[in-house]
Structures are given as C-alpha cells and as structure tokens.
Design a protein around this motif. Sequence first.
Motif, mmCIF file in Angstrom:
data_model
loop_
_atom_site.group_PDB
_atom_site.id
_atom_site.type_symbol
_atom_site.label_atom_id
_atom_site.label_comp_id
_atom_site.label_asym_id
_atom_site.label_seq_id
_atom_site.Cartn_x
_atom_site.Cartn_y
_atom_site.Cartn_z
ATOM 1 N N MET A 5 23.573 48.463 30.444
ATOM 2 C CA MET A 5 23.799 48.419 31.892
ATOM 3 C C MET A 5 24.851 47.353 32.235
ATOM 4 S SD MET A 5 23.298 49.369 34.965
ATOM 5 C CE MET A 5 21.843 50.383 35.129
ATOM 6 N N ASN A 6 24.737 46.183 31.622
ATOM 7 C CA ASN A 6 25.686 45.102 31.888
ATOM 8 C C ASN A 6 27.111 45.494 31.512
ATOM 9 O OD1 ASN A 6 23.468 43.635 32.660
ATOM 10 N ND2 ASN A 6 23.364 42.390 30.817
ATOM 11 N N LYS A 7 27.247 46.133 30.337
ATOM 12 C CA LYS A 7 28.583 46.572 29.884
ATOM 13 C C LYS A 7 29.186 47.580 30.851
ATOM 14 C CE LYS A 7 28.371 45.942 24.871
ATOM 15 N NZ LYS A 7 28.179 46.616 23.566
ATOM 16 N N HIS A 8 28.339 48.469 31.353
ATOM 17 C CA HIS A 8 28.799 49.489 32.304
ATOM 18 C C HIS A 8 29.344 48.824 33.573
ATOM 19 C CE1 HIS A 8 29.068 53.232 34.440
ATOM 20 N NE2 HIS A 8 28.143 52.896 35.320
ATOM 21 N N VAL A 9 28.617 47.835 34.092
ATOM 22 C CA VAL A 9 29.051 47.128 35.311
ATOM 23 C C VAL A 9 30.352 46.368 35.048
ATOM 24 C CG1 VAL A 9 28.450 45.271 36.933
ATOM 25 C CG2 VAL A 9 26.718 46.950 36.267
ATOM 26 N N ILE A 10 30.421 45.686 33.895
ATOM 27 C CA ILE A 10 31.634 44.917 33.549
ATOM 28 C C ILE A 10 32.841 45.850 33.425
ATOM 29 C CG2 ILE A 10 32.720 43.554 31.700
ATOM 30 C CD1 ILE A 10 29.839 42.361 31.221
ATOM 31 N N LYS A 11 32.631 47.007 32.788
ATOM 32 C CA LYS A 11 33.716 47.987 32.607
ATOM 33 C C LYS A 11 34.241 48.473 33.970
ATOM 34 C CE LYS A 11 34.489 52.548 30.452
ATOM 35 N NZ LYS A 11 34.211 53.515 31.505
ATOM 36 N N LEU A 12 33.322 48.835 34.856
ATOM 37 C CA LEU A 12 33.736 49.316 36.185
ATOM 38 C C LEU A 12 34.464 48.216 36.959
ATOM 39 C CD1 LEU A 12 30.618 51.422 37.301
ATOM 40 C CD2 LEU A 12 32.805 52.267 36.458
ATOM 41 N N ASN A 13 33.970 46.999 36.820
ATOM 42 C CA ASN A 13 34.584 45.851 37.493
ATOM 43 C C ASN A 13 36.019 45.647 37.023
ATOM 44 O OD1 ASN A 13 34.393 43.675 39.287
ATOM 45 N ND2 ASN A 13 32.403 43.097 38.459
ATOM 46 N N THR A 14 36.203 45.710 35.688
ATOM 47 C CA THR A 14 37.540 45.523 35.107
ATOM 48 C C THR A 14 38.488 46.629 35.563
ATOM 49 O OG1 THR A 14 36.450 44.578 33.170
ATOM 50 C CG2 THR A 14 38.770 45.160 32.922
ATOM 51 N N GLU A 15 38.001 47.880 35.530
ATOM 52 C CA GLU A 15 38.836 49.019 35.940
ATOM 53 C C GLU A 15 39.268 48.889 37.406
ATOM 54 O OE1 GLU A 15 36.460 52.427 35.052
ATOM 55 O OE2 GLU A 15 36.901 52.370 32.897
ATOM 56 N N LEU A 16 38.322 48.467 38.267
ATOM 57 C CA LEU A 16 38.641 48.310 39.686
ATOM 58 C C LEU A 16 39.675 47.201 39.889
ATOM 59 C CD1 LEU A 16 38.115 49.000 42.675
ATOM 60 C CD2 LEU A 16 36.218 47.381 42.646
ATOM 61 N N SER A 17 39.499 46.071 39.189
ATOM 62 C CA SER A 17 40.454 44.956 39.300
ATOM 63 C C SER A 17 41.851 45.395 38.873
ATOM 64 C CB SER A 17 40.005 43.773 38.434
ATOM 65 O OG SER A 17 38.753 43.316 38.848
ATOM 66 N N ASP A 18 41.914 46.148 37.747
ATOM 67 C CA ASP A 18 43.212 46.625 37.261
ATOM 68 C C ASP A 18 43.861 47.566 38.266
ATOM 69 O OD1 ASP A 18 42.777 45.195 34.996
ATOM 70 O OD2 ASP A 18 42.231 46.882 33.708
ATOM 71 N N ALA A 19 43.055 48.470 38.825
ATOM 72 C CA ALA A 19 43.586 49.439 39.798
ATOM 73 C C ALA A 19 44.114 48.720 41.041
ATOM 74 C CB ALA A 19 42.499 50.436 40.180
ATOM 75 N N LYS A 20 43.360 47.737 41.533
ATOM 76 C CA LYS A 20 43.798 46.981 42.721
ATOM 77 C C LYS A 20 45.093 46.218 42.437
ATOM 78 C CE LYS A 20 39.486 46.260 45.279
ATOM 79 N NZ LYS A 20 38.459 45.276 45.670
ATOM 80 N N GLU A 21 45.171 45.668 41.217
ATOM 81 C CA GLU A 21 46.366 44.910 40.834
ATOM 82 C C GLU A 21 47.585 45.834 40.799
ATOM 83 O OE1 GLU A 21 47.819 42.051 37.171
ATOM 84 O OE2 GLU A 21 45.681 42.440 37.394
ATOM 85 N N LYS A 22 47.398 47.028 40.195
ATOM 86 C CA LYS A 22 48.501 47.999 40.125
ATOM 87 C C LYS A 22 48.935 48.423 41.523
ATOM 88 C CE LYS A 22 47.660 50.080 35.596
ATOM 89 N NZ LYS A 22 47.106 51.249 34.903
ATOM 90 N N LEU A 23 47.955 48.621 42.399
ATOM 91 C CA LEU A 23 48.239 49.057 43.770
ATOM 92 C C LEU A 23 49.045 47.997 44.518
ATOM 93 C CD1 LEU A 23 47.600 51.482 45.632
ATOM 94 C CD2 LEU A 23 45.617 50.222 46.464
ATOM 95 N N SER A 24 48.625 46.734 44.398
ATOM 96 C CA SER A 24 49.333 45.658 45.106
ATOM 97 C C SER A 24 50.729 45.448 44.519
ATOM 98 C CB SER A 24 48.536 44.351 45.063
ATOM 99 O OG SER A 24 48.408 43.909 43.745
#
Length: 800
Positions: free
Chosen positions: A651-670
């Motif tokens: 469960m923890n790995k799943h949350v960390i993975k989603l968190n990382t993906e969201l951060s990367d996507a936001k960074e690419k967008l900005s």
Amino acid sequence: MSRRRAHDTEDDSYDHRRNKRRRVSENQEIEDRLESLILRVGERSTSSVESNLEGLVSVLEADLGTFRLKILRILSDCAVRMPEKCTVYTTLVGLLNAKNYKFGGEFVDHMVKTFKESLKLCRWDAARYSLRFLADLVNCHVISATSLLQLLDTMIDVSNEDTVPQVRRDWFVFAVLSTLPWVGRDLYEKKESALESLLLRIEVYLNKRSKKHHNALRVWSSDAPHPQEEYLDCLWAQIRKLRQDNWAEKHIPRPYLVFDSILCEALQHNLPQITPPPHHDAFEYPMPWVVYRMFDYTDCPDGPNLPGAHSIERFLIEEHLHHIIETHHHERKDCAAQLLNFPFKHKIPLEYCIVEVIFAELFHMPTPRYLDICYGSILIELCKLQPGTLPQVLAQATEILFMRIDSMNTSCFDRFVNWFSYHLSNFKFTWSWDEWDSCLLLDAEHPRPKFIQEVLQKCLRLSYHQRITEMMPTTYAKLIPVTPVPNYKYANEDAANLPGTAVAHQLVVAIRQKCTPEEVVNILKDIPSSGYSGEEMSDGSFNALKIDVFVQTLLNLGSKSFSHSFAAISKFHVVFRALAETEEAQIYILHNIYELWSSHQQMMVVLIDKLLKLQVVDCSAVATWIFSKEMTGEFTKMYLWEILHLTIKKMNKHVIKLNTELSDAKEKLSKADSSSSDTDEDTPHKRKKPITHADKPSEEVVERMEEKLEAANVNQKRLFLIVFQRFIMILSEHLLRSDTDGRDPDTDWYRWTIGRLQQVFLMHHEQVQKYSSTLETLLFTSDLDSHILEVFQQFVALRA
C-alpha cells in the motif's frame, strides 16, 4: 600581398587545436595524479605519514597556481567522505596554510560553504564531519579557538529554539558533543572558562529534554547486565569522563603534533558568523537511538581490554566501525577485510568490537540501515577471513542473545531469527542444540522455545523438511515444523459428504485438460448459492461454496511449486476477480488459502503476496483476515506479521508511486507553460526547442492523477485505522479480562501482541506519521488503557 599559401592558415588552425587538446589532456593527467596523491595520503606505505605529508605539501604548493580550485574541491570532499582520516587532512591543510596564508583562507571559506550547504540540504552526517574538520583545524593553527567557540555556541543556541522538533535541537547538541573529542584538549588549554560555559549550556538542555521515545527504541526491556542508554545521555557521560581525564584520549591519531614548530608560526583565520538555517517543516532530522551494548571487559579473554562503556574511546571505535560498514556494505568481502584491518586493532579486542557493532546495526530501531542479509553476509565473510577467533566470538554473542531473549524487543526477535537461520544455512546447519534443551520445559509461547521454532521454520525455507528433521535432536520433536503438504478437503476421507465434491472433481478434470477461464465459470455456475455450512462466514454477498471449490482445487493442482501456483493464479485471474467482488469474498478466499496451506507458512506468504499484486484481494481485506477469530491460533507466529508488513508496504509503495507520478506530471506541465511563454518573448534566433504535445500532460490527466492519489491516501489511512483498531480491541479485551479474573495481564501472549503493535508503528513510521493526529482523535484517546496509549505516545515522541 601575403606570400603564405591558403592552406597554411588551415595548418596553423589545426596545430592550434591539437596543441590545445594536448594541454587539456596534460592538465587532466596532472589533476588525476593530484587527486590520487591526496586520496592515498596517510594510507599504508613504506614511509611514515609525516614524510608522506611533507612530500605531498611540496607537490601541491608547486601546483597551487594552476590547480587551486581543483585542490580546494578535493580536500573539502575528503573532509566529508573520509572522516576517519580527518587529522591527516587537517595537518595537510595546516602545512599548506603555513606556506601560503591566502590558500589557507580560501580553504576555510570553502569548508564553511560546504558546512552551510550540508545544513541547508539536511545532509546531517556531512555537516557533522565538516564541523569536526573545522574544529580540528584549530589544532593545526589554521582557525582561531575563539571563532570556533563562537560557532559552537551558535549551534547550541538552537537548543533554546521554541516550537521546533526536539530532534532538531538534539542533532545540533550531538554535533557539538561529537566534535569535542578532537578539539577539547586545545580549547581546555586556551579557553577553559568558555569551554566550561558551553558544557554547562549542554547539560542544562540535556536535563530538560524529553526521553519519552527511549523505551520504544530499546533492544531489551531490562537494563541488566548492560544499561540501554539513550544516545545523547551516553555521549554526554563519555564527554564528562573525557573532561575528568583532562581531555586526553588515546584513539585519535594526531600527525600535526610532529609539525607543531612549523604550524605554530602560521597566521590563523577567523571563522565568519555562521547562522544555522531556520527549521522548515520539510526538514527531516536523524531520529534518536539507543546505544547497543552486548559485551564488557569480563566477556573478553586475555588480551587487550575492551574500553569501558563511558570511555570516549568506545564511542570513537564504534563510530569508526559504523562508518566502515556504511562505506563498504555493498561489497561484503571488502567490508569484512576493512573491518579486520582496523587501524588500532592491536589496542582493542577487535573481534568483539566488530560483532557488537554489526549486531548494533542489525538491531537498530526503528529499522536497520540495510537489509538483514547484508549483516549476515558480512559476518560469514568475517568468519572465513578469521576462522581462528571470529566464529567463537559469534557463538558467544549468539549464546548471550538467546539467554537474554526473554526481554528482547519483538522487532529485534524477528531479525535475530532471520539472521541465525541464514547463518546456520551457510554452515551446514551445525549448532550445539543440546545446550539449549532446558527451553523445552517452558511454555510454547515463551520466547526461547518460540525462537527455536521460528528458526526451524525459516531453515525450512532455506532447505527441506527431512534435512531439518535430521539436524535436530529427537528431544526437539515438538518444535520441528510439520511436513508442508496441502490439506485438500475434497480428497479427504469424508469428502463424499461435502457439498461441492462432485463439482471439484469435474473441475480437476477440466483444468488438467487445459480448459479456459470461461469453461471454469460455466462449471462453477451450477453450484447453488445457499444451504452450505461455509455460509456462516458469509453475509450472503458472495457464494462461499464456489470460492471453496475453485480456490482449493486450483491451488491444490498448482501445489507442486511456487511457479505452478503462480501460473495457475495468472491463468485464472479473471475467475478470481469475478469471485472476489466484495471484501467479505476476499477474506473468504484468504480463509481457503489458510485451510489448504496451514502447514506451509512460506506458501501462504507468497500466495497472498501474488493475490495482492494482481489486485484479487485488497490490503484492507488481508488486515481484517489477520485479526479474524480464525487466525487466533496463529497470532504469535512470525509469518502472519510478515504477511501484514508486506501488505502495508504494498500500500505504501502504491501511494509513493502515485505521488511521484503526480509531482512529475505537475513539473512537466509548469515547465511546458513557462517554455511556451518564454518562446513567445524570445527573438526568433534564440527560440528554445518547444515541448511537444506528447511531453505535456493535459490538466484533465493531472486532475485524474490527483483523484487517484487522494483515493490511495484514503485507502492507506483506512488500512492503518483497521490495523490499529483491531489491536486496541484485542489488547483492551485481554486487559479487561485479566482485571476481572484477578490475573496478571503481563503474559507471553500480551508481550508478543503489544510488541507487534509497536512494530507496526516503527516499521512504517514515515507513513503512520502522516495520520498521527487522526489516530490520536479517533483511536488513541485519553480514556484508552495506559499500556496501549504509551506505545502510541512513544511513537509520536520519535519526531516530536
């Protein structure tokens, strides 16, 4: 008119480029040679450290004009990365400063910059080693004692900050205390009153700080025969002892003493005013720990004495050994060799120090730095390199651990089991079991027989059942695991009376004939949805008999190996998903796995892990099943908690993975947005390469990712709430029942269970910390029994 031919110009240009390349190449060679000389100085060679230093100073002095920046960078890197050679490099800087005052000033500035940068980036070890290096430069007459004391005072000022975590204040005090062995003598001789004032401020802080976290981090609950001291208290006692001895220690090599006549003539530099960066919520500070003690001088045979627990030498030796492990842990052979080549091995009982430090790492709370197997493999290499002494010391350590296991922390108990079983498997499972047979008279839940039982279960994973049976004395028969075979109920004697037997046999034939998942669904369709005794576990939301027939039959057919089981689950994944629509159905699938494989713990662990990966069962279903009445008899067995921890980690790995993906996507967008606006403003010839549509995620995609992360956080919180709520229920029930019956609640079962609660908090502390306020509001309220509440309060205190 020029008489030169046109190609002459081209030739000149070519020669120029070739000469430039040659110069660059020559410079690179000189830089590499300088780096090699600096890195190797002070290491074993035919000449002394002092003559090495003199030769190196001559070389560096000649190259300072051209390679000044390179030399500065290498020396400051060495200060941080090779703290064990701190005094060698400070002497080198001192000699360079004596010859070139300007370079000395530049180096101090560079080192100050490194120190400030390390603090800013939360590189706490690098910051501590930088501070130590600056302090040791006082001994080499590079930095004035007054300006160093001002820096140390500024760092102790942090201990008076309000509304910051205690771990921040602790680290700054620890950094100062751990620096004093290097420079204490010099400060004592030159600035005694200022040093005493500094120590008084430290003592005031240490007397008022909270130590609520202490008990959560202990390896043993008992202080006999060795007190389990909190790290700052222990270091403070060692510094006080050093002060009593007039700051004279016997472990730090001080090559600068030979050059005192040269160094004392040099001009000194003053450190600038350094203000520690203010606390930020994103900062993570090192957690507190308890100093591990296993041996004292009475345990060591004739030979050098083991330094006392409160001697500064014990701190310096242990810190050095820990650093060797940190540097070389990736290569077990190198690590073992480096540990045995410890510079002061003839002055101490080295094997005892090494074994104690490795177990200190293995038992470090809340979690060890590296995997259990890392320490096990290093110990095996040490036994190979030192067969005459190390195996005996390790056997003695194992005996001490087993004799003290009654009061051992549950997490450390698990690590001890994992290490010992792995170690036995590498030494033909040879052990003097007869010496431990007194444990056979104890209750089965007592830690000693429980330890042997769990070790044999782990050995079974590393060997086979007959081998385990043969290696154990017959007196241990009741602790030997049962033969790990499936218990397929549709093939038992009374199978004819069971509903579903006919369908089960039909299913066996179909699967052996390589049927499709659709054909399996058709076969199961004929099973009625009611009138089955297994329905008592169901609330009517699923067909229990269908699950019984399918899960037991399929997994029994795949029982030959893990691979067969995995292949079966993967092929009929669709059927599993169809049957596991509700959480109750998922729990019933887990019930069937247990019913079939109750004699094979490892099979249960890997099958449940596989079902989690394939999302057949949810994490919350696994947690609810573990705490169900059906599993009461398994509650104190290690494998059950192995399943819980792998579920939480999933469960923890799943949350960390989603968190990382969201951060990367936001960074690419900005970046895409800023890039397009820059492109509009740029002149045509300066236009940047535009970010393609494929690189830029749409805002809708980012929103969906945010929703997925939010849902995952909700599931993670729910999982922890289920786990902690169940713990509270069963522990409260036990304490209430004991109180009503007038019995002592402190039973073996209670100690295992409270230990497991503490283990969940500590193993997953980073994730649980996010929900500590929710847990405090909903579960760990003030009206809860103090024994249970204390575990939560100790956990919160770790980062308070």
